[in-house]
Design a protein around this motif. Sequence first.
Motif, mmCIF file in Angstrom:
data_model
loop_
_atom_site.group_PDB
_atom_site.id
_atom_site.type_symbol
_atom_site.label_atom_id
_atom_site.label_comp_id
_atom_site.label_asym_id
_atom_site.label_seq_id
_atom_site.Cartn_x
_atom_site.Cartn_y
_atom_site.Cartn_z
ATOM 1 N N PRO A 87 0.837 -1.199 0.000
ATOM 2 C CA PRO A 87 0.000 0.000 0.000
ATOM 3 C C PRO A 87 0.877 1.256 0.000
ATOM 4 N N PRO A 88 0.554 2.252 -0.849
ATOM 5 C CA PRO A 88 1.320 3.501 -0.848
ATOM 6 C C PRO A 88 0.987 4.348 0.374
ATOM 7 N N GLY A 89 1.894 5.283 0.695
ATOM 8 C CA GLY A 89 1.737 6.080 1.906
ATOM 9 C C GLY A 89 0.662 7.141 1.829
ATOM 10 N N ARG A 90 0.449 7.689 0.627
ATOM 11 C CA ARG A 90 -0.576 8.726 0.492
ATOM 12 C C ARG A 90 -1.902 8.072 0.142
ATOM 13 N N GLN A 127 6.609 -1.412 6.648
ATOM 14 C CA GLN A 127 6.942 -0.097 6.107
ATOM 15 C C GLN A 127 6.431 1.048 6.969
ATOM 16 N N CYS A 128 5.517 0.776 7.900
ATOM 17 C CA CYS A 128 5.019 1.825 8.789
ATOM 18 C C CYS A 128 5.398 1.486 10.233
ATOM 19 N N GLY A 129 6.061 2.407 10.911
ATOM 20 C CA GLY A 129 6.582 2.168 12.252
ATOM 21 C C GLY A 129 5.571 1.653 13.263
ATOM 22 N N PRO A 130 4.417 2.353 13.435
ATOM 23 C CA PRO A 130 3.464 1.898 14.450
ATOM 24 C C PRO A 130 2.984 0.462 14.213
ATOM 25 N N PHE A 181 6.243 -2.098 14.871
ATOM 26 C CA PHE A 181 6.581 -2.309 16.277
ATOM 27 C C PHE A 181 5.351 -2.632 17.112
ATOM 28 N N ARG A 187 -3.137 3.984 12.426
ATOM 29 C CA ARG A 187 -1.834 4.583 12.171
ATOM 30 C C ARG A 187 -1.014 3.745 11.208
ATOM 31 N N ALA A 230 -0.365 3.026 6.520
ATOM 32 C CA ALA A 230 -0.743 3.359 5.148
ATOM 33 C C ALA A 230 -1.984 2.596 4.725
ATOM 34 N N ASP A 269 2.421 10.486 6.547
ATOM 35 C CA ASP A 269 2.679 9.382 5.619
ATOM 36 C C ASP A 269 3.533 8.367 6.378
ATOM 37 N N TRP A 270 2.875 7.298 6.826
ATOM 38 C CA TRP A 270 3.545 6.350 7.725
ATOM 39 C C TRP A 270 4.642 5.560 7.033
ATOM 40 N N THR A 271 4.603 5.513 5.696
ATOM 41 C CA THR A 271 5.675 4.785 5.002
ATOM 42 C C THR A 271 6.966 5.608 4.999
ATOM 43 N N CYS A 289 7.625 8.144 7.647
ATOM 44 C CA CYS A 289 7.990 8.567 9.002
ATOM 45 C C CYS A 289 8.987 7.605 9.637
ATOM 46 N N ASP A 304 4.626 8.028 20.617
ATOM 47 C CA ASP A 304 4.309 6.743 21.244
ATOM 48 C C ASP A 304 5.595 6.136 21.817
ATOM 49 N N TRP A 329 7.594 4.065 20.817
ATOM 50 C CA TRP A 329 8.692 3.848 19.882
ATOM 51 C C TRP A 329 9.162 5.158 19.238
ATOM 52 N N PHE A 347 7.148 7.290 17.481
ATOM 53 C CA PHE A 347 6.353 7.740 16.334
ATOM 54 C C PHE A 347 5.263 8.710 16.786
#
Lengths: 410, 66
Positions: free
Chosen positions: A179-182, A325-328, A331, A363, A365, B8-10, B12, B29, B31, B33
């Motif tokens: 999935p893209p970020g935007r 690809q997304c931190g939240p 982790f 939280r 993409a 844009d979480w990809t 960040c 949070d 971590w 973020f």
Amino acid sequence: MTTLLDAPVDTSAWTIGPPRLLAGLDRAERLDAAAHLATHGPLPGSDLRLLLGHLDAARLTGRGGAGFPLAAKLRALTGGARRVVVNGTESEPTSRKDRTLLRRTPHLVLDGALAVAHATGAREVAVAVHDERSAESVRAAAAERPDGRQVRVHLTAGGFVSGEARAVVRALDGGPALPPGRRTPPTATGTLVSNVETFAQLALLLRLGPRRFADTGTHAEPGTALLTIGGAVARPGVVEIPLGTPLGIVLAAAGAPVLPQAVVVGGYHGSWLAPLPQLRLGREGVAAAGGTFGAGVVLVLDGATCALGELATVTGWLAAESAGQCGPCRFGLSALAADVAALAAGRPAVAAAFGHARTVDGRGACSHPSGAARFVTSGLHLLQDEADQHLAYGGCGRPVLGQLPVGGAR
Amino acid sequence: MTATLSVDWTRCDGHGLCAALLPDAIVRDEWGFPIVRAGAVDASDEADVRRVVAACPALALHLEQR
């Protein structure tokens, strides 16, 4: 995730009420062009106005999970359509319905997709699948029909999050299946993406017209829907039901135990629900029970399995399916999986699990973190007594039977 | 039209600059973020928020007009 391309997948199917999508499949394994015509009759011609009128009257919504009205997607194509994409990736691990349609009645799916392409002026119909058998079936069907030259079949790779509409479009355009970020909808670039079953339903709607289409189902949700039933049932498989059919009727027909421990509705982005027989299967009924209908997966847990252990297994799988690809999500889902595993092992972690579920919600993409949060939160609510028992005695003494399977055959 | 702050979480990486510059609107949070407390941005704050958006080292913050 391991994708076993050649492993057989169960495409056995049955119906409650008269079959529509599955018509003819009681006599034949697969409907070729001749059998399709004999069963369903020819597809009437249509244009965009007729299509939109029918879709509005029948309130046809996308059957991939999000349930977005197809008419709204068509109206969002303000500059016309370049391409129609049939999303057949079916990434929900326990769902079989889309592959059952593609492998057994592919012409119904192509009828719907080609009708949309014709009405919107799109020159290409792209069918995206994750498995070779479905790809072969669609290629063979396209070769049988005069309008089949527009159809391209794409075998795309990837796991759970690769089935998301924008990830599918990205893969078709040569990018990664992620999935893209935007949050730009595919319609903004002239691409209409919808699920396999949605196009097959449209093919029925064009033949029946909205009035006869609404002969079954409810007022708010006319027509039928496909479920995939699994877990502790004697007759797992794909089932066509009138929308709004009570859960009790479906469970009895599937040979579920009289008193199941729980049901999971909507797959692994869906919810754990008490197996109330009066729960009506459809978007409206499941939402009223606090869940989401999703892509129509219904999994049954009986009293012999450790439900908390099943929840822990699936949560671990959901964490592993994060694309990272997304931190939240990366982790947070790992932390959430560790919490649920600790709970199953009899350690106190309820507050931590609810906290991490809240942290990941919304939280990312794509909807993977939100879906995982919904799955775990609903499971923890339903299994409160179980968690207390695990905390007091270190477990419940039952094995984890895998009634919620992860991975497996494509 | 309301301006809405989105991530844009990809992109960040959790540098945390946004939370340091806008402590009332953004917290971090466990971590690191960002958690955007209120996405909607008041017109009077819009200039400040734009500077924070431009400061993000990963270009992960966006102010979207809805």
